[in-house]
Design a protein around this motif. Structure first.
Motif, PDB file in Angstrom:
ATOM      1  N   ILE A 278       0.721  -0.871  -0.141  1.00 29.13           N
ATOM      2  CA  ILE A 278      -0.238   0.061   0.063  1.00 29.13           C
ATOM      3  C   ILE A 278       1.231   1.273  -0.176  1.00 29.13           C
ATOM      4  CG2 ILE A 278      -1.511   0.943   1.115  1.00 29.13           C
ATOM      5  CD1 ILE A 278      -2.880  -1.414   2.944  1.00 29.13           C
ATOM      6  N   ARG A 279       1.964   1.249   0.715  1.00 32.36           N
ATOM      7  CA  ARG A 279       3.061   2.605   1.061  1.00 32.36           C
ATOM      8  C   ARG A 279       3.250   2.974  -0.083  1.00 32.36           C
ATOM      9  NH1 ARG A 279       5.110   0.869   7.236  1.00 32.36           N
ATOM     10  NH2 ARG A 279       3.054   2.118   8.060  1.00 32.36           N
ATOM     11  N   ARG A 280       3.779   1.423  -0.989  1.00 34.08           N
ATOM     12  CA  ARG A 280       4.876   1.873  -2.512  1.00 34.08           C
ATOM     13  C   ARG A 280       3.581   1.923  -3.758  1.00 34.08           C
ATOM     14  NH1 ARG A 280       6.623  -2.869  -1.659  1.00 34.08           N
ATOM     15  NH2 ARG A 280       4.901  -4.413  -3.069  1.00 34.08           N
ATOM     16  N   GLU A 281       2.248   1.370  -3.611  1.00 39.45           N
ATOM     17  CA  GLU A 281       1.750   2.102  -4.513  1.00 39.45           C
ATOM     18  C   GLU A 281       1.694   3.870  -4.198  1.00 39.45           C
ATOM     19  OE1 GLU A 281       0.734   0.436  -7.551  1.00 39.45           O
ATOM     20  OE2 GLU A 281       2.110  -1.229  -6.859  1.00 39.45           O
ATOM     21  N   ALA A 282       0.532   3.422  -3.469  1.00 44.91           N
ATOM     22  CA  ALA A 282       0.753   5.056  -2.528  1.00 44.91           C
ATOM     23  C   ALA A 282       1.545   6.689  -2.869  1.00 44.91           C
ATOM     24  CB  ALA A 282       0.243   5.836  -1.444  1.00 44.91           C
TER      25      ALA A 282
END
Length: 285
Positions: A278-282
């Motif tokens: 999630i952090r990477r995609e965000a």
């Protein structure tokens, strides 16, 4: 960062994902249950609730003595919550959406602000994490106004502490579901690889895509059904962030009110990987 966990239909594992993400989130975070018609995140996170406040919605109160029956209020109201029948001004409180337009337009001050209870805002802590939950009054149909009140309180919590927030959204693709994700920074779509799951997952993707929010997918009960979800995601460029296996241990943990990420080390790693994805995609959105 605000992460909303949503799904096209109920029963896909939305609360399982929300509670587990809160469990493995290694930064300050607040947990929020915006599924106000049927909140159940508290059954897993077991917060200590220390404040319950009633949430009201503004509705018009009619004063027939002042009304000249001009019908301006009735003509304005798109929801038919107010009308004039013969010489009588009628307000249908349950149909009112609380926009206040009738109060503003009445030239005779025949309408004044009143209120009806929508439900409650419950606040507490799950461990050291702030917990917010809306609970709609039984029989009440207007969930978005209560959700807006919970989100307003969440904004205060975030403003005071700078923490992230993980929201358990209502199922479906109607107004409450859209209202819950519209202010989020990332939407996690939970689905299952069954025909019903895939059908409603596509509806959710169609409903949320116009919002322009970055989205990722969690496939729950992976191993059953077929690969329609995976094929659709590949076609649309939707990242699959995690696959939760169709495992008896997950069902047993859920039935006992356990946070699934705490059932085993393998499952904990699944949700830690989801958190990182999630952090990477965000960050790349």
């Amino acid at each position: 960062m605000i992460i909303s966990v949503a799904s096209g239909k109920g029963g896909t594992g939305k609360t399982t994902v929300t509670s587990s993400l809160v469990s493995v989130w290694d930064k300050p975070v607040a947990a929020v249950d915006l599924d106000v018609e049927e909140p159940n995140l508290h059954l897993f996170l077991r917060p200590e609730i220390d404040k319950v406040s009633t949430v009201d919605m503004e509705i018009p109160k009619a004063d027939d003595a002042k009304c000249t029956h001009c019908r301006k209020c009735a003509d304005l109201c798109s929801f038919k919550a107010i009308t004039v029948m013969a010489e009588t001004l009628l307000v249908f409180e349950e149909m009112c959406h609380g926009c206040g337009g009738c109060l503003a337009i009445c030239p005779e001050d025949a309408l004044t602000p009143g209120a009806r209870p929508l439900g409650t805002l419950e606040e507490g802590k799950s461990g050291d994490k702030p917990y917010l939950m809306g609970r709609l009054r039984i029989g009440e149909a207007m969930s978005p106004p209560l959700m807006r009140h919970v989100k307003k309180r969440l904004d205060q919590v975030i403003g005071e502490t700078g923490r992230d927030a993980i929201i358990d959204s209502p199922p479906g693709v109607s107004c409450p579901a859209v209202a819950s994700v519209i202010d989020s920074d990332f939407i996690v779509l939970v689905t299952e690889p069954t025909p019903f799951g895939f059908h409603d997952f596509k509806l959710a993707w169609e409903a949320f895509t116009p919002l322009g929010k970055p989205m990722g997918v969690v496939v729950n009960r992976a191993g059953i059904g077929d690969r329609s979800v995976q094929d659709f995601c590949a076609e649309k460029g939707l990242p699959i962030l995690a696959e939760i296996p169709f495992d008896r241990a997950v069902a047993e943990g859920y039935s006992k009110g356990q946070v699934v990420a705490e059932v085993s080390d393998d499952l904990k790693r699944v949700f830690e990987s989801l958190r990182d994805a999630i952090r990477r995609e965000a960050a790349h959105a």
